[in-house]
Scaffold this motif. Structure first.
Motif, PDB file in Angstrom:
ATOM      1  N   THR A  14     -68.794 -64.480 -32.879  1.00 27.05           N
ATOM      2  CA  THR A  14     -67.669 -64.488 -31.947  1.00 27.05           C
ATOM      3  C   THR A  14     -68.129 -64.036 -30.563  1.00 27.05           C
ATOM      4  O   THR A  14     -68.938 -63.117 -30.427  1.00 27.05           O
ATOM      5  N   GLN A  15     -67.587 -64.686 -29.539  1.00 26.61           N
ATOM      6  CA  GLN A  15     -67.947 -64.380 -28.159  1.00 26.61           C
ATOM      7  C   GLN A  15     -66.839 -63.648 -27.411  1.00 26.61           C
ATOM      8  O   GLN A  15     -67.013 -63.290 -26.246  1.00 26.61           O
ATOM      9  N   SER A  16     -65.712 -63.450 -28.060  1.00 28.43           N
ATOM     10  CA  SER A  16     -64.600 -62.723 -27.454  1.00 28.43           C
ATOM     11  C   SER A  16     -64.001 -61.798 -28.501  1.00 28.43           C
ATOM     12  O   SER A  16     -64.268 -61.939 -29.693  1.00 28.43           O
ATOM     13  N   ALA A  58     -61.420 -68.937 -42.353  1.00 32.73           N
ATOM     14  CA  ALA A  58     -62.696 -68.434 -41.843  1.00 32.73           C
ATOM     15  C   ALA A  58     -62.746 -66.925 -41.997  1.00 32.73           C
ATOM     16  O   ALA A  58     -61.720 -66.241 -41.916  1.00 32.73           O
ATOM     17  N   LEU A  59     -63.947 -66.425 -42.222  1.00 28.18           N
ATOM     18  CA  LEU A  59     -64.179 -64.987 -42.280  1.00 28.18           C
ATOM     19  C   LEU A  59     -64.733 -64.547 -40.932  1.00 28.18           C
ATOM     20  O   LEU A  59     -65.794 -65.008 -40.505  1.00 28.18           O
ATOM     21  N   VAL A  60     -64.009 -63.670 -40.258  1.00 24.51           N
ATOM     22  CA  VAL A  60     -64.438 -63.119 -38.965  1.00 24.51           C
ATOM     23  C   VAL A  60     -64.618 -61.629 -39.150  1.00 24.51           C
ATOM     24  O   VAL A  60     -63.637 -60.886 -39.284  1.00 24.51           O
ATOM     25  N   GLY A  61     -65.854 -61.177 -39.191  1.00 27.21           N
ATOM     26  CA  GLY A  61     -66.103 -59.786 -39.541  1.00 27.21           C
ATOM     27  C   GLY A  61     -65.655 -59.545 -40.964  1.00 27.21           C
ATOM     28  O   GLY A  61     -66.190 -60.131 -41.902  1.00 27.21           O
ATOM     29  N   LEU A  96     -56.406 -53.861 -37.089  1.00 31.68           N
ATOM     30  CA  LEU A  96     -57.418 -53.147 -36.310  1.00 31.68           C
ATOM     31  C   LEU A  96     -58.008 -54.011 -35.199  1.00 31.68           C
ATOM     32  O   LEU A  96     -58.493 -53.488 -34.193  1.00 31.68           O
ATOM     33  N   GLY A  97     -57.977 -55.347 -35.383  1.00 33.32           N
ATOM     34  CA  GLY A  97     -58.633 -56.219 -34.431  1.00 33.32           C
ATOM     35  C   GLY A  97     -60.147 -56.154 -34.599  1.00 33.32           C
ATOM     36  O   GLY A  97     -60.667 -55.483 -35.499  1.00 33.32           O
ATOM     37  N   ALA A  98     -60.871 -56.838 -33.726  1.00 34.83           N
ATOM     38  CA  ALA A  98     -62.335 -56.862 -33.830  1.00 34.83           C
ATOM     39  C   ALA A  98     -62.952 -57.129 -32.468  1.00 34.83           C
ATOM     40  O   ALA A  98     -62.443 -57.948 -31.690  1.00 34.83           O
ATOM     41  N   ALA A  99     -64.028 -56.425 -32.173  1.00 36.24           N
ATOM     42  CA  ALA A  99     -64.760 -56.638 -30.925  1.00 36.24           C
ATOM     43  C   ALA A  99     -65.566 -57.928 -31.001  1.00 36.24           C
ATOM     44  O   ALA A  99     -65.755 -58.507 -32.078  1.00 36.24           O
ATOM     45  N   ALA A 100     -66.036 -58.403 -29.873  1.00 37.48           N
ATOM     46  CA  ALA A 100     -66.919 -59.570 -29.849  1.00 37.48           C
ATOM     47  C   ALA A 100     -68.217 -59.254 -30.583  1.00 37.48           C
ATOM     48  O   ALA A 100     -68.579 -58.091 -30.772  1.00 37.48           O
ATOM     49  N   GLY A 101     -68.894 -60.295 -31.015  1.00 42.65           N
ATOM     50  CA  GLY A 101     -70.157 -60.106 -31.707  1.00 42.65           C
ATOM     51  C   GLY A 101     -70.046 -60.050 -33.212  1.00 42.65           C
ATOM     52  O   GLY A 101     -71.025 -59.755 -33.894  1.00 42.65           O
ATOM     53  N   ARG A 102     -68.873 -60.369 -33.783  1.00 44.71           N
ATOM     54  CA  ARG A 102     -68.705 -60.381 -35.231  1.00 44.71           C
ATOM     55  C   ARG A 102     -69.167 -61.718 -35.803  1.00 44.71           C
ATOM     56  O   ARG A 102     -69.140 -62.743 -35.125  1.00 44.71           O
ATOM     57  N   SER A 103     -69.554 -61.703 -37.051  1.00 46.56           N
ATOM     58  CA  SER A 103     -69.980 -62.933 -37.711  1.00 46.56           C
ATOM     59  C   SER A 103     -68.781 -63.824 -38.009  1.00 46.56           C
ATOM     60  O   SER A 103     -67.670 -63.357 -38.256  1.00 46.56           O
ATOM     61  N   PHE A 104     -69.020 -65.125 -37.989  1.00 51.66           N
ATOM     62  CA  PHE A 104     -68.005 -66.133 -38.286  1.00 51.66           C
ATOM     63  C   PHE A 104     -68.543 -67.040 -39.380  1.00 51.66           C
ATOM     64  O   PHE A 104     -69.662 -67.559 -39.278  1.00 51.66           O
ATOM     65  N   VAL A 105     -67.758 -67.216 -40.447  1.00 53.17           N
ATOM     66  CA  VAL A 105     -68.150 -68.107 -41.541  1.00 53.17           C
ATOM     67  C   VAL A 105     -66.957 -68.973 -41.895  1.00 53.17           C
ATOM     68  O   VAL A 105     -65.880 -68.448 -42.226  1.00 53.17           O
ATOM     69  N   LEU A 106     -67.118 -70.287 -41.831  1.00 49.39           N
ATOM     70  CA  LEU A 106     -66.052 -71.188 -42.241  1.00 49.39           C
ATOM     71  C   LEU A 106     -66.006 -71.224 -43.766  1.00 49.39           C
ATOM     72  O   LEU A 106     -66.996 -71.534 -44.429  1.00 49.39           O
ATOM     73  N   LEU A 107     -64.849 -70.907 -44.336  1.00 50.04           N
ATOM     74  CA  LEU A 107     -64.713 -70.815 -45.788  1.00 50.04           C
ATOM     75  C   LEU A 107     -64.225 -72.146 -46.356  1.00 50.04           C
ATOM     76  O   LEU A 107     -63.132 -72.250 -46.907  1.00 50.04           O
ATOM     77  N   ASP A 108     -65.069 -73.164 -46.225  1.00 46.43           N
ATOM     78  CA  ASP A 108     -64.766 -74.459 -46.827  1.00 46.43           C
ATOM     79  C   ASP A 108     -65.526 -74.565 -48.151  1.00 46.43           C
ATOM     80  O   ASP A 108     -65.784 -73.551 -48.797  1.00 46.43           O
ATOM     81  N   ASP A 109     -65.920 -75.751 -48.559  1.00 40.82           N
ATOM     82  CA  ASP A 109     -66.615 -75.907 -49.848  1.00 40.82           C
ATOM     83  C   ASP A 109     -68.118 -75.739 -49.741  1.00 40.82           C
ATOM     84  O   ASP A 109     -68.834 -75.936 -50.723  1.00 40.82           O
ATOM     85  N   ARG A 110     -68.621 -75.368 -48.553  1.00 42.01           N
ATOM     86  CA  ARG A 110     -70.073 -75.267 -48.398  1.00 42.01           C
ATOM     87  C   ARG A 110     -70.683 -73.925 -48.792  1.00 42.01           C
ATOM     88  O   ARG A 110     -71.774 -73.896 -49.364  1.00 42.01           O
ATOM     89  N   PRO A 111     -70.040 -72.786 -48.498  1.00 44.28           N
ATOM     90  CA  PRO A 111     -70.637 -71.531 -48.977  1.00 44.28           C
ATOM     91  C   PRO A 111     -70.768 -71.519 -50.500  1.00 44.28           C
ATOM     92  O   PRO A 111     -69.908 -72.024 -51.222  1.00 44.28           O
ATOM     93  N   VAL A 112     -71.880 -70.952 -50.988  1.00 47.73           N
ATOM     94  CA  VAL A 112     -72.154 -70.918 -52.427  1.00 47.73           C
ATOM     95  C   VAL A 112     -71.667 -69.598 -52.995  1.00 47.73           C
ATOM     96  O   VAL A 112     -72.042 -68.524 -52.513  1.00 47.73           O
ATOM     97  N   ALA A 113     -70.833 -69.681 -54.023  1.00 54.73           N
ATOM     98  CA  ALA A 113     -70.313 -68.467 -54.655  1.00 54.73           C
ATOM     99  C   ALA A 113     -71.410 -67.792 -55.467  1.00 54.73           C
ATOM    100  O   ALA A 113     -72.171 -68.452 -56.176  1.00 54.73           O
ATOM    101  N   LEU A 114     -71.496 -66.470 -55.360  1.00 54.33           N
ATOM    102  CA  LEU A 114     -72.462 -65.696 -56.117  1.00 54.33           C
ATOM    103  C   LEU A 114     -71.768 -65.029 -57.294  1.00 54.33           C
ATOM    104  O   LEU A 114     -70.590 -64.674 -57.215  1.00 54.33           O
TER     105      LEU A 114
END
Length: 254
Positions: A14-16, A58-61, A96-114
């Motif tokens: 994230t950039q903002s 999506a997972l943001v932080g 709580l909100g989140a500062a810039a610089g957090r990771s972003f992951v789109l939660l579609d069918d591509r991430p592999v479940a562990l």
């Protein structure tokens, strides 16, 4: 713990900042800028009906959100807006909100479940490619979070004629994301029990337990609390098999 294949998840940073926000409404005013890890990654705008069916999660932080609008800003840069916040029982992160610089992951069918049973209590995981000589170490975010009961909702407070106060709430259940409107959601815990507390949930001044989603605070107890702890918050959280839920605010001692 196994191979993952060659699928590339849509990830970025994230950039903002993400403002603190309640979770009951579609946020049409906030926007979040994201730099994806590759210029060939794409995000798509989706309608609210598609969001209701799980699209654009999506997972943001540590917060799961959904977005209806995706605007390409050039290169690998995107802006998402019309947000649904605090999805998947992450309301506490949305508040709580989140500062810039957090990771972003789109939660579609591509991430592999562990397999959670193989992860155990490990705080990190290592990954290595066929041509790599050294592994990449990644911290596991939200480990065991799915074992925490969901925060109760819909607090109701009623002053009774005898001076006591009736406190009620509605429970939720882990894994029960839809409601059939015909039967109660499953318990998904070994027993139903709640902790009602006063003050800081980590160090309450007083606490009580209830085995139904309701509790009556006697008039004498309430009068003493008004003397000893004016202005302190009353809250409730569910005690689950593996953890306690986050606290739901009920009322203030006044």
């Amino acid at each position: 713990i196994g191979a993952t294949g060659s699928r590339r998840s849509v990830i970025g940073t994230t950039q903002s900042a993400l403002a603190a926000m309640p979770t009951a409404l579609v946020d049409r005013h906030s926007a979040l800028d994201i730099a994806l890890a590759s210029a060939d990654f794409l995000l798509e705008s989706r309608g609210l009906e598609e969001l209701a069916n799980g699209a654009n999660r999506a997972l943001v932080g540590e917060e799961i959100l959904q977005f209806a609008s995706a605007e390409h800003l050039g290169g690998a840069n995107w802006r998402i807006s019309s947000l649904l916040r605090g999805r998947g029982a992450t309301e506490h992160s949305a508040r709580l909100g989140a500062a810039a610089g957090r990771s972003f992951v789109l939660l579609d069918d591509r991430p592999v479940a562990l397999d959670d049973s193989q992860l155990g209590q490990s705080p990190a995981i290592a990954a290595i490619g066929l041509a790599d000589t050294d592994p990449v170490i990644g911290t596991i975010t939200g480990l065991r979070a799915t074992l925490r009961p969901l925060t109760p909702v819909h607090p109701r407070v009623k002053q009774l004629p005898d001076g006591s106060v009736s406190l009620c709430w509605t429970r939720r259940a882990r894994g029960a994301w839809t409601w059939s409107a015909t039967v109660e959601v499953p318990m998904n815990e070994q027993r139903e029990v709640y902790e009602i507390g006063l003050g800081d949930p980590d160090a309450p001044f007083a606490s009580w337990e209830a085995v139904t989603p309701a509790f009556t605070l006697p008039a004498a107890t309430l009068a003493q609390l008004r003397v000893d702890h004016p202005g302190e918050a009353l809250w409730v959280r569910q005690i689950g098999t593996f953890a306690r839920s986050f606290a739901l605010f009920l009322t203030t001692i006044s």
